[in-house]
Design a protein around this motif. Structure first.
Motif, PDB file in Angstrom:
ATOM      1  N   GLU A 136      -4.726   6.683  -2.620  1.00 23.89           N
ATOM      2  CA  GLU A 136      -4.209   5.486  -1.969  1.00 23.89           C
ATOM      3  C   GLU A 136      -4.204   4.355  -2.980  1.00 23.89           C
ATOM      4  N   CYS A 137      -3.065   3.699  -3.115  1.00 22.97           N
ATOM      5  CA  CYS A 137      -2.930   2.594  -4.051  1.00 22.97           C
ATOM      6  C   CYS A 137      -2.598   1.307  -3.300  1.00 22.97           C
ATOM      7  N   THR A 138      -3.137   0.190  -3.795  1.00 28.11           N
ATOM      8  CA  THR A 138      -2.819  -1.126  -3.260  1.00 28.11           C
ATOM      9  C   THR A 138      -2.505  -2.051  -4.428  1.00 28.11           C
ATOM     10  N   CYS A 186      -6.563   1.957  -7.072  1.00 25.99           N
ATOM     11  CA  CYS A 186      -6.297   3.276  -6.512  1.00 25.99           C
ATOM     12  C   CYS A 186      -7.617   3.907  -6.112  1.00 25.99           C
ATOM     13  N   THR A 187      -7.671   4.392  -4.889  1.00 24.75           N
ATOM     14  CA  THR A 187      -8.834   5.140  -4.441  1.00 24.75           C
ATOM     15  C   THR A 187      -8.400   6.576  -4.232  1.00 24.75           C
ATOM     16  N   TRP A 197       4.826   9.799  -2.488  1.00 28.79           N
ATOM     17  CA  TRP A 197       4.190   8.569  -2.017  1.00 28.79           C
ATOM     18  C   TRP A 197       4.812   8.117  -0.699  1.00 28.79           C
ATOM     19  N   GLN A 240       0.837  -1.202   0.000  1.00 33.70           N
ATOM     20  CA  GLN A 240       0.000   0.000   0.000  1.00 33.70           C
ATOM     21  C   GLN A 240       0.871   1.250   0.000  1.00 33.70           C
ATOM     22  N   SER A 241       0.333   2.314  -0.597  1.00 36.98           N
ATOM     23  CA  SER A 241       0.994   3.611  -0.529  1.00 36.98           C
ATOM     24  C   SER A 241      -0.060   4.701  -0.595  1.00 36.98           C
ATOM     25  N   LYS A 242       0.350   5.889  -0.164  1.00 34.13           N
ATOM     26  CA  LYS A 242      -0.581   7.017  -0.099  1.00 34.13           C
ATOM     27  C   LYS A 242       0.151   8.296  -0.462  1.00 34.13           C
ATOM     28  N   VAL A 295      -0.738  12.631  -0.682  1.00 35.82           N
ATOM     29  CA  VAL A 295      -1.659  13.748  -0.487  1.00 35.82           C
ATOM     30  C   VAL A 295      -1.104  14.915  -1.304  1.00 35.82           C
ATOM     31  N   GLN A 310       1.504   3.722  -9.084  1.00 40.43           N
ATOM     32  CA  GLN A 310       1.959   5.062  -8.708  1.00 40.43           C
ATOM     33  C   GLN A 310       2.434   5.829  -9.942  1.00 40.43           C
ATOM     34  N   THR A 318      -6.290  13.169  -2.102  1.00 42.78           N
ATOM     35  CA  THR A 318      -5.622  12.062  -1.427  1.00 42.78           C
ATOM     36  C   THR A 318      -5.772  10.817  -2.290  1.00 42.78           C
TER      37      THR A 318
END
Length: 93
Positions: free
Chosen positions: A58-60, A46-47, A91, A3-5, A7, A71, A56
Motif C-alpha cells: 500500500e502506497c500513500t 509504502c507499507t 495497482w 493511496q493505492s494498493k 496484491v 509505485q 500486499t
C-alpha cells in the motif's frame, strides 16, 4: 492524500518484503520484520505485508505524480528481485 494498493500472489512474499526493505534501507527510512515493512520515500510511504500466499503493498503520497513515482520504484525493484516469477503487479486506487 492519494493511496493505492497492489496484491502480488507469491509464495515468496516474506523473502521479497525483506529484500525490498533491506535494499531501500541504504537510502531511506525503513522498518521491517519477516511479515511487515514500511518504507519512507521522500515522495511517499509504502507499507507491505506478507503471508504465505501474497505480498500486499500500500502506497500513500501527497500528489498523483508522487504516488506514481512510489509505485514505479516498487514495480521496478520487485520485478528485478522476483525475475524468476515475473510477478503481476496491478495497482488499485
Amino acid at each position: 492524500m492519494m493511496q493505492s494498493k497492489a496484491v502480488v500472489t507469491t509464495e515468496n512474499a516474506s523473502k521479497y518484503l525483506q529484500q525490498l526493505c533491506k535494499h531501500f534501507a541504504h537510502k531511506v527510512s525503513v522498518d521491517f520484520d519477516t511479515s511487515r515493512g514500511k518504507v519512507g520515500f521522500p515522495f511517499g510511504d509504502c507499507t507491505m505485508s506478507a503471508d504465505e500466499a501474497a505480498l500486499t503493498i500500500e502506497c500513500t503520497a501527497k500528489t498523483d505524480e508522487e504516488l506514481a513515482r512510489a509505485q514505479n520504484v516498487i514495480d521496478d525493484h520487485l520485478t528485478r528481485f522476483a525475475w524468476r516469477e515475473k510477478p503481476e503487479i496491478s495497482w488499485q486506487a
